[in-house]
Design an enzyme around this catalytic site. Structure first.
Site, PDB file in Angstrom:
ATOM      1  N   PRO A 164      92.743  21.161 136.086  1.00  0.00           N
ATOM      2  CA  PRO A 164      92.739  19.791 136.762  1.00  0.00           C
ATOM      3  C   PRO A 164      93.565  20.036 137.984  1.00  0.00           C
ATOM      4  CG  PRO A 164      94.495  20.071 134.885  1.00  0.00           C
ATOM      5  CD  PRO A 164      93.408  21.127 135.041  1.00  0.00           C
ATOM      6  N   GLY A 188     100.039  21.564 138.841  1.00  0.00           N
ATOM      7  CA  GLY A 188     101.073  22.696 138.644  1.00  0.00           C
ATOM      8  C   GLY A 188     100.456  23.999 138.198  1.00  0.00           C
ATOM      9  N   LEU A 189      98.931  24.121 138.467  1.00  0.00           N
ATOM     10  CA  LEU A 189      98.517  25.459 137.856  1.00  0.00           C
ATOM     11  C   LEU A 189      97.369  26.088 138.898  1.00  0.00           C
ATOM     12  CD1 LEU A 189      96.876  23.565 134.618  1.00  0.00           C
ATOM     13  CD2 LEU A 189      98.848  25.217 134.878  1.00  0.00           C
ATOM     14  N   SER A 208      95.633  24.806 141.104  1.00  0.00           N
ATOM     15  CA  SER A 208      94.301  24.555 141.406  1.00  0.00           C
ATOM     16  C   SER A 208      93.636  24.591 142.998  1.00  0.00           C
ATOM     17  CB  SER A 208      93.898  23.180 141.084  1.00  0.00           C
ATOM     18  OG  SER A 208      94.808  22.016 141.617  1.00  0.00           O
ATOM     19  N   SER A 209      94.761  24.081 144.107  1.00  0.00           N
ATOM     20  CA  SER A 209      94.480  24.220 145.331  1.00  0.00           C
ATOM     21  C   SER A 209      94.265  25.379 145.933  1.00  0.00           C
ATOM     22  CB  SER A 209      95.267  23.501 146.194  1.00  0.00           C
ATOM     23  OG  SER A 209      96.472  24.072 146.060  1.00  0.00           O
ATOM     24  N   ALA A 210      94.901  26.662 145.388  1.00  0.00           N
ATOM     25  CA  ALA A 210      95.049  27.790 145.685  1.00  0.00           C
ATOM     26  C   ALA A 210      93.533  28.653 145.203  1.00  0.00           C
ATOM     27  CB  ALA A 210      96.181  28.764 145.509  1.00  0.00           C
ATOM     28  N   ASP A 236     100.646  31.330 144.786  1.00  0.00           N
ATOM     29  CA  ASP A 236      99.530  30.938 144.029  1.00  0.00           C
ATOM     30  C   ASP A 236      98.178  31.492 144.681  1.00  0.00           C
ATOM     31  OD1 ASP A 236     101.077  29.353 142.557  1.00  0.00           O
ATOM     32  OD2 ASP A 236     100.317  27.748 143.441  1.00  0.00           O
TER      33      ASP A 236
END
Length: 280
Positions: free
Chosen positions: A66, A70-71, A73-75, A117
């Site tokens: 998602p 904090g995982l 995702s954008s990177a 990230d």
């Protein structure tokens, strides 16, 4: 997370269309229209850096993680998009260049990112990261996938706002915050060693202490605290928030208890992020 984000880029007659169903994104723009905020600006930056102007592409992405949780995702999206454009255009960018461009995308998204990230997304290796060291990242060789459960709170955190808040509190109490940051550095180094040695009991304890410090600098939330307690009660030896906080996700270390911890968090209404694509 295996196959976290996949991106396909195809040529079209004019303009740019970006479709990411899992993130409810369906954007379109051209030379005479404004670029939408968010992921579209990342695509526009990649196109600018790769010298392909303002249009003629359709970009489709599928994400197993998602957005805003904090995982990374954008990177992951930036790295996958760069690789997709690179494959279509035949530019043959190496990983170092891809990492540099992905970092620029992270700056656009988050303001002052750490750089970890995008490094993880590009190189696909666990790393020990230190912002102040000469070598920004050091790979951590693993002999097995750690027994982790990742759960999303469903509440989006804002990295830019959380970092700004920590910076403001740091400026008010520099000595105290420097002490906390030094302790987190020591915990991280010890955690990397425990991870390499598969000493999950020690690693879990270090995760718990680290989360206590993150709570102390006010990046946790009542919901994240509740999720961590659920995980620990279900058998996790360690659990902490991941990412910038203010929402987002938790990661729990639970050797032999993965199913029980996942069931407890899922039963409480939280989404479980599977690490292997075949386990969705």
């Amino acid at each position: 997370i295996h196959d976290a984000v996949k991106v396909q880029v195809a040529k079209r007659e004019a303009g740019v269309r970006l479709i990411i169903p899992g993130w409810q994104i369906n954007d379109e723009w051209g030379a005479d229209t404004d670029i939408p905020d968010g992921a579209a600006r990342v695509i526009a930056l990649i196109m600018e850096e790769m010298g392909v102007g303002s249009g003629g592409f359709e970009v489709r992405a599928r994400s197993r993680i998602p957005i805003g949780m904090g995982l990374g995702s954008s990177a992951a999206f930036a790295a996958a998009a760069i690789r997709a454009f690179d494959a279509l255009l035949g530019t043959r960018m190496n990983n170092t260049r891809i990492d540099q461009l992905a970092f620029r995308c992270e700056e656009l998204t988050h303001g002052t990112p750490s750089g970890v990230d995008n490094n993880l997304a590009v190189f696909g290796q666990p790393v020990l990261y230190s912002k102040g060291s000469r070598t920004r990242t050091r790979p951590i060789p693993l002999s097995e996938t750690p027994p982790l459960v990742i759960a999303s709170s469903g509440v989006r955190g804002n990295t830019r706002d959380m970092v700004a808040g920590v910076r403001e509190r740091y400026e008010q109490s520099e000595a105290l915050y420097n002490t906390i940051f030094d302790e987190i550095d020591e915990i991280s180094a010890a955690g990397a060693a425990a991870l390499r040695e598969k000493d999950y009991a020690l690693l879990g304890s270090l995760m718990n202490v680290c989360h206590g410090f993150l709570n102390a600098i006010q990046v946790s939330t009542p919901e994240l605290e509740a999720m961590i307690q659920i995980a620990r009660d279900a058998g996790a030896v360690g659990a902490k928030l991941t990412g910038a906080g203010g929402g987002g996700s938790v990661v729990a270390l639970c050797p032999g208890k993965e199913d029980a911890v996942a069931a407890a968090l899922s039963g409480a209404g939280y989404d479980i992020i599977r690490m292997e694509s075949g386990k969705e």
